[in-house]
Scaffold this motif. Sequence first.
Motif, PDB file in Angstrom:
ATOM      1  N   LEU A 194      -8.852  16.170  -7.455  1.00 14.09           N
ATOM      2  CA  LEU A 194      -8.042  16.516  -8.634  1.00 14.09           C
ATOM      3  C   LEU A 194      -6.723  17.159  -8.220  1.00 14.09           C
ATOM      4  O   LEU A 194      -5.652  16.808  -8.755  1.00 14.09           O
ATOM      5  N   LEU A 195      -6.761  18.092  -7.272  1.00 12.94           N
ATOM      6  CA  LEU A 195      -5.530  18.756  -6.838  1.00 12.94           C
ATOM      7  C   LEU A 195      -4.569  17.772  -6.186  1.00 12.94           C
ATOM      8  O   LEU A 195      -3.351  17.834  -6.406  1.00 12.94           O
ATOM      9  N   GLU A 196      -5.085  16.861  -5.379  1.00 17.59           N
ATOM     10  CA  GLU A 196      -4.210  15.890  -4.726  1.00 17.59           C
ATOM     11  C   GLU A 196      -3.637  14.898  -5.741  1.00 17.59           C
ATOM     12  O   GLU A 196      -2.475  14.497  -5.637  1.00 17.59           O
ATOM     13  N   LEU A 197      -4.415  14.528  -6.738  1.00 16.60           N
ATOM     14  CA  LEU A 197      -3.888  13.658  -7.793  1.00 16.60           C
ATOM     15  C   LEU A 197      -2.780  14.372  -8.565  1.00 16.60           C
ATOM     16  O   LEU A 197      -1.759  13.751  -8.926  1.00 16.60           O
ATOM     17  N   ALA A 198      -2.950  15.662  -8.811  1.00 13.11           N
ATOM     18  CA  ALA A 198      -1.903  16.428  -9.487  1.00 13.11           C
ATOM     19  C   ALA A 198      -0.638  16.456  -8.637  1.00 13.11           C
ATOM     20  O   ALA A 198       0.485  16.320  -9.156  1.00 13.11           O
TER      21      ALA A 198
END
Length: 555
Positions: free
Chosen positions: A245-249
Motif C-alpha cells: 500500500l505504501l509503495e502504491l501511494a
Amino acid sequence: MASFPRASHVTILCQLVFIAACILASCVEGVDSSSVVDVFRMVQYDLGGKPLGSRKAGLNQHVSSGLALPGADIARATIVMPVGSINETLFNEVLQKRIHVGSLLFLLPRNYGAQDDEEGAKDAHNLAALEQKLIQANLGVPVYFAYKNEVFADILSELKANDEAGVPASATSGGYRLVVKTPEGRKLPAPTLVNIQGWLRGALPSNSQPSAIQTIAIVASYDTFGAAPGLSFGAGSIGTAVVALLELARLFSKLYASGATHGGYNLLFLLTGGGPYDYDGTKQWLSSQDNRLLETVEFALCLDGLGAWGDGGLKLHVSRPPKEAAIQALYSTFTEVADGFGIPLEIVQKKVNLGNPRVFWEHEQFSRRRMVAGTLSGRPAPPEFLEDTGGIADTRARVDPAAVAKAVKFVAESLARHIYGSGSVEVFADNTSLAVSTEFVAHWLGLLGSTPRVAAFLSKTSPIVTALQKQLSEYVGEVSFHAAKLESDLVMYDASTAKMNIHKVASMTFDIWILLAVAAYLASLYAILHIATKGLDDFLGVFRKPVNNKKSKAL
C-alpha cells in the motif's frame, strides 16, 4: 591456664546456632554465575468469558528437559523446549493437563523460516503448528519464548548430559535456575483501533461536481495477533500488504503530481486496525463515513499476504461475480496484466453469509454494505479466527522481497490501465523514475518485521503508527486518523515481555555436606571453649540428666 571471658553455655550455644544458620543461608543454592535475557510471555486473554493463554507470569524454578526419569521433579521445573526438537508427547500431555509442569520455555533460533533454508523452514512450520495449539489452550503455568543464545546452549548441553546419565532434574541437584519477577497479568481496557487514511484526489473535469469522480480504495490491515504479543511481527501475512500500500501511494503520487498524468479517479489509501478481530476497524471506519462518500467507491482492493505466493500465484477473492461493466473491465485488466507478468491469477468467488458474524476476508466488510470489493492474496483460503494473523512464525525471513515487488508492480500496472486506459503500455517500467523501489520495499519489510503490532498494545502515539502516518503523508494528502474501541468479547492482559535471570547454582547435596562439616567444627569449638573456661566436669554436666530437687529433698 589462660582465662577466657565467662559466659553461660546457653548463650554460647545460641551464638553458635546463629552462626550455623547464617552459614546455611549462604550455602543453599550458592550462585556460581548468572545472566539476564529478554523473554516474551505467551498471550493471556479471555474470549467470550473463557480464559485462554498462559494464566501465570512469575516463576522461580530449576530447569528440566521434561524427560520422565525416576525422581525427576518436573511439577516444579521449567521445561526447556527448542522449537526444532519439541517433545510432542510431553507437550500434548501438558496441554491436556495429564502431566503437570512448573512452566514452559520455548527456544527460538535467531533466524528461522528463510525460503532457502530447509531446516529453518521446517522450524517455522513446526512453530506455526505449535502456536495454534497454544493460542487455543488454557494453561495455568507461565509460558515464555526466548531466542537461543550461548547460555541456553549450555543449559541444553547440561540437560542432555544429565538425561544420558540418568540424573533426574530436581531442586536439590543443582544446575540452572530461572527466575522471572513480574506481576501477574492485568486486564487491559478495550483496545482502541486506529485507522489511517489519505487521499490522492482525481482531476476534476470541467463543469463537474467533486461527487462525480469515482474512487478506488486500496486497503490493508496492519495489526497482528499471535501466541506471544512481543513477537507478533506479522512480516509476511500482514506486513507485505502494508508495504504494498505504501509503495502504491508513492508511485501514484508521482503520476498525480503532474497535470499531464493526473488520473480521473480518486485514490483512497486506508490502513486499518483490528484485522485479526474480523476486521473490526474496517467495519467501524465504514460505519463512520458519509454514505455519499461510500457511494463514490467503485472498487475496494484489499491487500493480504503478498510475500510468498510462489508457484501457486495470486488469488483475487470476491463475494459475487461482477455485474457492472467497469468492474468486469477491471477484472479483465487484472487477468491480462497477470498473464503478461507470468503471474498465475485466479478469481475466487465466495458468497458472504450475512447470518454469520465471522468475517473471513477484509473485503467482506465492504461487501456487507453492498460495495464491490475484493482481496488480493497469496493465500488460497482464509485463515480461521486468530489463526495465521501475524504470529511468531510469520517472520521477515519467510518473505521474498522480489515477490512483494512483483506483486506491487502487478497491482500498479492493473490500476494504471484501468484509470488511464493505457492499454499495453508499461507505466511502471523498471529502471525508470516510476519503477517499483526494491530499497523502499526492503526497508519497510525490515521495520515491520521487527515491530510487534498487537492492537491491545498500540495507540495513535505508538512509534509504528506515527511512522506509518508520517510515511503516508509524504505521498498523499488529507491524512487523518480514525479511532474506535474494539467491539468484541475479547479481553487482553498486559505483561507481554520480561527479564529472565538465569542462575548457575551448586547442588544442595554439596551444601548439606558443607553444613554438616561446619556444624561439627562449631560443636568441637564449643566443647573446647567450655572445657577451657568451666572445666571438663561442668561440660559433661551439660549432657547429664538434671536431678529432680523434690526427690532429693525427700531422700
